[in-house]
Design a protein around this motif. Sequence first.
Motif, PDB file in Angstrom:
ATOM      1  N   PRO A 181      -0.102  -2.446   5.439  1.00  0.00           N
ATOM      2  CA  PRO A 181      -1.306  -1.707   5.818  1.00  0.00           C
ATOM      3  C   PRO A 181      -2.487  -2.666   5.684  1.00  0.00           C
ATOM      4  N   GLY A 199       4.872  -0.085   2.241  1.00  0.00           N
ATOM      5  CA  GLY A 199       4.535   0.719   3.413  1.00  0.00           C
ATOM      6  C   GLY A 199       5.653   0.804   4.443  1.00  0.00           C
ATOM      7  N   PRO A 200       6.775   1.434   4.092  1.00  0.00           N
ATOM      8  CA  PRO A 200       7.901   1.528   5.039  1.00  0.00           C
ATOM      9  C   PRO A 200       7.646   2.469   6.211  1.00  0.00           C
ATOM     10  N   GLY A 201       6.686   3.390   6.064  1.00  0.00           N
ATOM     11  CA  GLY A 201       6.444   4.373   7.128  1.00  0.00           C
ATOM     12  C   GLY A 201       7.697   5.199   7.359  1.00  0.00           C
ATOM     13  N   ASN A 216       5.387  -4.863   7.140  1.00  0.00           N
ATOM     14  CA  ASN A 216       4.293  -4.763   8.097  1.00  0.00           C
ATOM     15  C   ASN A 216       3.196  -4.071   7.292  1.00  0.00           C
ATOM     16  N   GLU A 229       5.870   3.627  -0.680  1.00  0.00           N
ATOM     17  CA  GLU A 229       5.067   4.305   0.345  1.00  0.00           C
ATOM     18  C   GLU A 229       4.123   5.314  -0.311  1.00  0.00           C
ATOM     19  N   LYS A 230       2.853   5.243   0.106  1.00  0.00           N
ATOM     20  CA  LYS A 230       1.836   6.107  -0.484  1.00  0.00           C
ATOM     21  C   LYS A 230       1.836   7.513   0.125  1.00  0.00           C
ATOM     22  N   ASP A 237       1.062   4.407  -4.695  1.00  0.00           N
ATOM     23  CA  ASP A 237       0.134   3.428  -4.146  1.00  0.00           C
ATOM     24  C   ASP A 237       0.587   2.055  -4.651  1.00  0.00           C
ATOM     25  N   ALA A 238       0.937   1.175  -3.739  1.00  0.00           N
ATOM     26  CA  ALA A 238       1.485  -0.134  -4.132  1.00  0.00           C
ATOM     27  C   ALA A 238       0.500  -0.955  -4.956  1.00  0.00           C
ATOM     28  N   LEU A 246      -4.869   4.943   6.154  1.00  0.00           N
ATOM     29  CA  LEU A 246      -3.692   4.351   5.517  1.00  0.00           C
ATOM     30  C   LEU A 246      -3.122   3.180   6.334  1.00  0.00           C
ATOM     31  N   GLY A 247      -3.863   2.758   7.337  1.00  0.00           N
ATOM     32  CA  GLY A 247      -3.422   1.607   8.148  1.00  0.00           C
ATOM     33  C   GLY A 247      -2.109   1.885   8.858  1.00  0.00           C
ATOM     34  N   GLN A 248      -1.941   3.121   9.344  1.00  0.00           N
ATOM     35  CA  GLN A 248      -0.653   3.478   9.939  1.00  0.00           C
ATOM     36  C   GLN A 248      -0.565   3.081  11.416  1.00  0.00           C
ATOM     37  N   ASN A 249      -0.324   1.801  11.647  1.00  0.00           N
ATOM     38  CA  ASN A 249      -0.031   1.307  12.992  1.00  0.00           C
ATOM     39  C   ASN A 249       1.443   0.930  12.981  1.00  0.00           C
ATOM     40  N   PHE A 250       2.251   1.761  13.625  1.00  0.00           N
ATOM     41  CA  PHE A 250       3.699   1.587  13.498  1.00  0.00           C
ATOM     42  C   PHE A 250       4.245   0.628  14.555  1.00  0.00           C
ATOM     43  N   LEU A 251       5.165  -0.193  14.124  1.00  0.00           N
ATOM     44  CA  LEU A 251       5.771  -1.185  15.017  1.00  0.00           C
ATOM     45  C   LEU A 251       6.697  -0.465  16.007  1.00  0.00           C
ATOM     46  N   GLU A 298       9.556  -3.688   0.112  1.00  0.00           N
ATOM     47  CA  GLU A 298       8.779  -3.399   1.314  1.00  0.00           C
ATOM     48  C   GLU A 298       7.586  -2.531   0.921  1.00  0.00           C
TER      49      GLU A 298
HETATM   50  C1  LIG Z   1       1.265  -0.736   9.231  1.00  0.00           C
HETATM   51  S1  LIG Z   1       2.136   0.701   8.647  1.00  0.00           S
HETATM   52  C2  LIG Z   1       3.778   0.063   8.689  1.00  0.00           C
HETATM   53  C3  LIG Z   1       4.830   1.119   8.873  1.00  0.00           C
HETATM   54  C4  LIG Z   1       6.227   0.600   9.172  1.00  0.00           C
HETATM   55  N1  LIG Z   1       6.697  -0.270   8.112  1.00  0.00           N
HETATM   56  C5  LIG Z   1       6.253  -0.137  10.500  1.00  0.00           C
HETATM   57  O1  LIG Z   1       6.448  -1.357  10.465  1.00  0.00           O
HETATM   58  O2  LIG Z   1       6.081   0.485  11.524  1.00  0.00           O
HETATM   59  C6  LIG Z   1       1.670   0.678   6.927  1.00  0.00           C
HETATM   60  C7  LIG Z   1       2.333   1.710   6.030  1.00  0.00           C
HETATM   61  O3  LIG Z   1       1.815   1.524   4.698  1.00  0.00           O
HETATM   62  C8  LIG Z   1       1.545   2.790   4.094  1.00  0.00           C
HETATM   63  N2  LIG Z   1       0.504   2.544   3.076  1.00  0.00           N
HETATM   64  C9  LIG Z   1      -0.843   2.472   3.247  1.00  0.00           C
HETATM   65  N3  LIG Z   1      -1.470   2.186   2.094  1.00  0.00           N
HETATM   66  C10 LIG Z   1      -0.493   2.062   1.154  1.00  0.00           C
HETATM   67  C11 LIG Z   1      -0.506   1.770  -0.243  1.00  0.00           C
HETATM   68  N4  LIG Z   1      -1.648   1.544  -0.894  1.00  0.00           N
HETATM   69  N5  LIG Z   1       0.678   1.735  -0.892  1.00  0.00           N
HETATM   70  C12 LIG Z   1       1.847   1.969  -0.245  1.00  0.00           C
HETATM   71  N6  LIG Z   1       1.912   2.268   1.067  1.00  0.00           N
HETATM   72  C13 LIG Z   1       0.770   2.301   1.772  1.00  0.00           C
HETATM   73  C14 LIG Z   1       1.129   3.661   5.258  1.00  0.00           C
HETATM   74  O4  LIG Z   1       1.269   5.035   4.949  1.00  0.00           O
HETATM   75  C15 LIG Z   1       2.082   3.156   6.362  1.00  0.00           C
HETATM   76  O5  LIG Z   1       3.285   3.871   6.324  1.00  0.00           O
END
Ligand SMILES: C[S@@+](CC[C@H](N)C(=O)[O-])C[C@H]1O[C@@H](n2cnc3c(N)ncnc32)[C@H](O)[C@@H]1O
Length: 283
Positions: free
Chosen positions: A121, A56-58, A119, A77-78, A104-105, A26-31, A54
């Motif tokens: 994914p 992917g708010p995490g 930020n 947010e997914k 899913d966005a 899910l590309g979860q690299n948090f800031l 926004e």
């Molecule tokens: C790079 S993280 C950013 C988290 C947070 N906004 C931050 O800046 O630390 C990406 C976020 O997008 C969510 N994500 C991944 N694929 C997604 C999708 N298809 N639709 C919505 N959210 C998604 C992940 O679960 C994660 O929370």
Amino acid sequence: MIIISSLLHETKYILKKYNISLSRRLGQNFLINEYIRNKIINYANLNKKDTVLEIGPGIGTLTIPMAKYAKKVIAIEKDCKMVEILKDRIHDLKIDNIEIINADALKIKFPKFNKVVSNLPYTISSPITFKLLNYDFNLGVLMYQKEFAQRLIAKPGTSNYSRLSVMMYFKANVELLDIIPPKSFIPRPKVKSAIVKIIPKKKFKINRFFENVCRALFQHKRKKSKKALIESSHELNMNKSKLKQILERLDPKLAEKRVFKLTPNEILKISKFIEEHDKVQKP
Ligand SMILES: C[S@@+](CC[C@H](N)C(=O)[O-])C[C@H]1O[C@@H](n2cnc3c(N)ncnc32)[C@H](O)[C@@H]1O
């Protein structure tokens, strides 16, 4: 002196409290860098008339501070676990202008917004960017993988020049604002990131045929444009021999030019030429 960021502590504390292991899929690299978080929010220049989207708010790293300055933040947010955390946090903080959409966005229609700040994914950078550009908004401040950001602004003749660069040339003004090192995230990604500002160009409307011509051409980036188009005639829904006939009459300077050297306007010329000659030939 070592400065330990409170955003890092806060993030680690929340992830531990909810027993979360972050997902690469899910590309979860948090800031975790507060300075960069503030920079992103400042670039967005938010005010109480703004509805911010926004993706992917995490756990709400950008979402919660943005809600202070904007009229409303819509966060898509997914991951259900992130949604649960974010709901708890906005409840505890008594914030009432954040709408969370658990989806899913890529699969839903976006509600109305005038700014998009995320930020992203990185796994969905390309489709989400194309999708966003079909909406009417004023400003985007988006974090991408550095290489992807470079493709957005690449010029003809360079190695990063791609279909994406051509589409962006017509659809938006794009500026690469900052390069962000991997240590600004947990877990650390393998590559650098970049903050990009996007201002859509409202007037220019790209048609589907032009999009197809771009797709056909960039399937054979190193070939001459005529050859590339004939090899990918299926992308244009055209019969090979008919396309060949039309391209015989195309300006040889364009027909013989390598795809990666064609400027966006030359690609537009080629697209219009084929479209017009195709119409003439149709009964
Ligand atoms: C790079 S993280 C950013 C988290 C947070 N906004 C931050 O800046 O630390 C990406 C976020 O997008 C969510 N994500 C991944 N694929 C997604 C999708 N298809 N639709 C919505 N959210 C998604 C992940 O679960 C994660 O929370």
